[in-house]
Enzyme design. Structure first.
Site, PDB file in Angstrom:
ATOM      1  N   ARG A 117       0.872  -1.194   0.000  1.00  0.00           N
ATOM      2  CA  ARG A 117       0.000   0.000   0.000  1.00  0.00           C
ATOM      3  C   ARG A 117       0.896   1.228   0.000  1.00  0.00           C
ATOM      4  O   ARG A 117       1.798   1.347   0.816  1.00  0.00           O
ATOM      5  CB  ARG A 117      -0.901   0.048   1.230  1.00  0.00           C
ATOM      6  N   GLN A 147     -10.530  -3.495  -2.573  1.00  0.00           N
ATOM      7  CA  GLN A 147     -11.745  -2.858  -2.052  1.00  0.00           C
ATOM      8  C   GLN A 147     -12.934  -3.138  -2.975  1.00  0.00           C
ATOM      9  O   GLN A 147     -14.048  -3.418  -2.518  1.00  0.00           O
ATOM     10  CB  GLN A 147     -11.520  -1.340  -1.933  1.00  0.00           C
ATOM     11  N   ASP A 240     -16.696   8.570  -1.215  1.00  0.00           N
ATOM     12  CA  ASP A 240     -15.403   8.368  -0.533  1.00  0.00           C
ATOM     13  C   ASP A 240     -15.015   9.725   0.061  1.00  0.00           C
ATOM     14  O   ASP A 240     -15.642  10.756  -0.264  1.00  0.00           O
ATOM     15  CB  ASP A 240     -14.370   7.900  -1.590  1.00  0.00           C
ATOM     16  N   CYS A 281     -16.112   3.125   1.101  1.00  0.00           N
ATOM     17  CA  CYS A 281     -14.995   2.231   1.422  1.00  0.00           C
ATOM     18  C   CYS A 281     -14.536   2.396   2.870  1.00  0.00           C
ATOM     19  O   CYS A 281     -13.909   1.488   3.425  1.00  0.00           O
ATOM     20  CB  CYS A 281     -13.830   2.480   0.465  1.00  0.00           C
ATOM     21  N   ARG A 326     -14.025  -7.118   3.145  1.00  0.00           N
ATOM     22  CA  ARG A 326     -12.616  -6.909   2.794  1.00  0.00           C
ATOM     23  C   ARG A 326     -11.817  -8.167   3.125  1.00  0.00           C
ATOM     24  O   ARG A 326     -10.938  -8.585   2.382  1.00  0.00           O
ATOM     25  CB  ARG A 326     -12.013  -5.723   3.575  1.00  0.00           C
TER      26      ARG A 326
HETATM   27  N1  NVA Z   1      -9.476   7.578  -1.492  1.00  0.00           N
HETATM   28  C1  NVA Z   1      -9.140   7.107  -0.170  1.00  0.00           C
HETATM   29  C2  NVA Z   1      -9.512   5.671  -0.040  1.00  0.00           C
HETATM   30  C3  NVA Z   1      -9.279   5.102   1.334  1.00  0.00           C
HETATM   31  C4  NVA Z   1      -9.648   3.652   1.435  1.00  0.00           C
HETATM   32  C5  NVA Z   1      -7.661   7.319   0.075  1.00  0.00           C
HETATM   33  O1  NVA Z   1      -6.863   7.028  -0.829  1.00  0.00           O
HETATM   34  O2  NVA Z   1      -7.303   7.792   1.146  1.00  0.00           O
HETATM   35  N1   CP Z   2     -11.125   1.009   2.950  1.00  0.00           N
HETATM   36  C1   CP Z   2      -9.840   0.880   3.318  1.00  0.00           C
HETATM   37  O1   CP Z   2      -8.950   0.573   2.522  1.00  0.00           O
HETATM   38  O2   CP Z   2      -9.637   1.117   4.641  1.00  0.00           O
HETATM   39  P1   CP Z   2      -8.216   1.234   5.358  1.00  0.00           P
HETATM   40  O3   CP Z   2      -7.569   2.514   4.851  1.00  0.00           O
HETATM   41  O4   CP Z   2      -8.542   1.295   6.813  1.00  0.00           O
HETATM   42  O5   CP Z   2      -7.396   0.047   5.005  1.00  0.00           O
END
Ligand code: NVA
Ligand code: CP
Length: 341
Positions: A117, A147, A240, A281, A326
């Protein structure tokens, strides 16, 4: 295990593959992963052991924060018999003292799979290029494919099937969630509508790609700036956060000014189909019980942002089902790519 078949689903097509973005998978493959996720969910509920990856180890790299994704990977690993090792920028050399290609090659010698990530999609793609083991995208600025699997499993549980359903993504639709949902919906033969002010709409080349796919599947991809038109007869309204991880705090004011007309509230839900579900999400800013929520209230006087508390807490809201899913869907991705059948 019998020749690539488990629980009636042939999983051979997934063995050894990366999971970087939905564009890399066919519609049938995505459906197979959803079926597999549903089977694994059933097994978990019935406490049927499913240690399909016994004795393996995986690396979980998180350059951005996470609650759901990290926990989903760790619990899924535990259920599958895998030992997970968590790495973050403070506890590893990656990027600072060691290049991405070198890190990927080192981790490949110790682990059976790598989750990443972070920021650019190019980084996860580079890890995959140099790693000899499957690499899973746990979110980048461009894509959040695991997701979408959870969202689709959730929607399928509610509606029975996805084909022909109308999903609107409203708010900041030109970032990871809008992009991944657009491709995912196109692959599933759904009608996807991105609803935002012009400057927040999805990128044109990706829209063109999604439209090409939708032509094949019977779906459609529409861009709309008017929320009431976008929400008309929608089956799913999805939003989101307005400022994503990695974006500077300074953009909050502009985002609130630009996107408040795109807030998901009872009025917006009233344009949709009576059975419409609300999806997010998470995490979400729907009240003042978060640090950022309170800070934005003090600075800008807003008590709720992308979704009102009323909608978030309503019967239409399936956000915690998505969160649970998830884990089941990430488990399916791990088992499909590194499981021993
Ligand atoms: N668009 C958000 C999604 C989080 C799951 C982010 O990238 O922070
Ligand atoms: N939706 C999602 O990816 O949540 P986190 O940022 O908590 O992993």
């Amino acid at each position: 295990m019998n020749g690539g078949n488990t629980m009636g689903i042939n999983m051979d097509a997934f063995k050894g593959r990366d999971f970087l973005k939905l564009l890399d998978f066919t519609s049938d493959e995505i459906k197979a992963l959803l079926d597999f996720s549903a089977e694994l969910k059933e097994k978990k509920k019935n406490r049927v052991p499913h240690r399909l990856c016994d004795g393996k180890s995986v690396a979980l790299i998180f350059e951005k924060s996470s609650t759901r994704t990290r926990c989903a990977f760790e619990v899924a690993c535990c259920d599958l018999g895998i030992h997970p090792v968590h790495l973050d920028p403070r506890s590893s050399q990656m990027g600072k003292k060691e290049s991405i290609p070198d890190t990927a090659r080192v981790l490949s010698r110790m682990f059976d799979g790598i989750e990443y990530r972070g920021y650019g999609q190019d980084i996860v793609e580079e890890i995959a290029e140099y790693a000899d083991v499957p690499v899973w995208n746990g979110l980048t600025d461009d894509a959040h494919p695991t997701q979408i699997l959870a969202d689709f499993l959730t929607a399928r549980e509610k509606f029975g099937s996805l084909e022909g359903k109308k999903l609107i993504f409203i708010g900041d639709s030109g970032f990871n969630m809008g992009h991944s949902l657009m491709i995912g919906c196109a692959k599933m033969g759904m009608h996807f509508v991105a609803c935002s002010p012009e400057k927040y709409l999805p990128r044109k080349p990706l829209v063109d790609k999604a439209r090409e796919i939708a032509k094949e599947t019977g779906g459609s991809v529409t861009l709309e700036t008017d929320p009431s038109k976008a929400a008309k007869d929608a089956d799913i309204i999805y939003t989101d956060v307005w400022v994503s991880m990695g974006e500077p705090d300074e953009v909050w004011k502009e985002r609130i000014d630009d996107l408040m007309p795109y807030q998901v509230n009872a009025k917006l839900m009233s344009y949709a189909s009576p059975d419409c579900i609300f999806m997010h999400c998470l995490p979400a800013f729907h009240d003042l019980r978060t640090g950022i929520g309170r800070e934005n209230y003090q600075k800008f006087g807003v008590t709720e942002m992308e979704v009102t508390d009323e909608v978030f807490e309503s019967k239409a809201s399936v956000v915690f089902d998505e969160a649970e899913n998830r884990m089941h869907t990430i488990k399916a991705v791990i088992a499909a790519t590194i499981g021993e059948w």
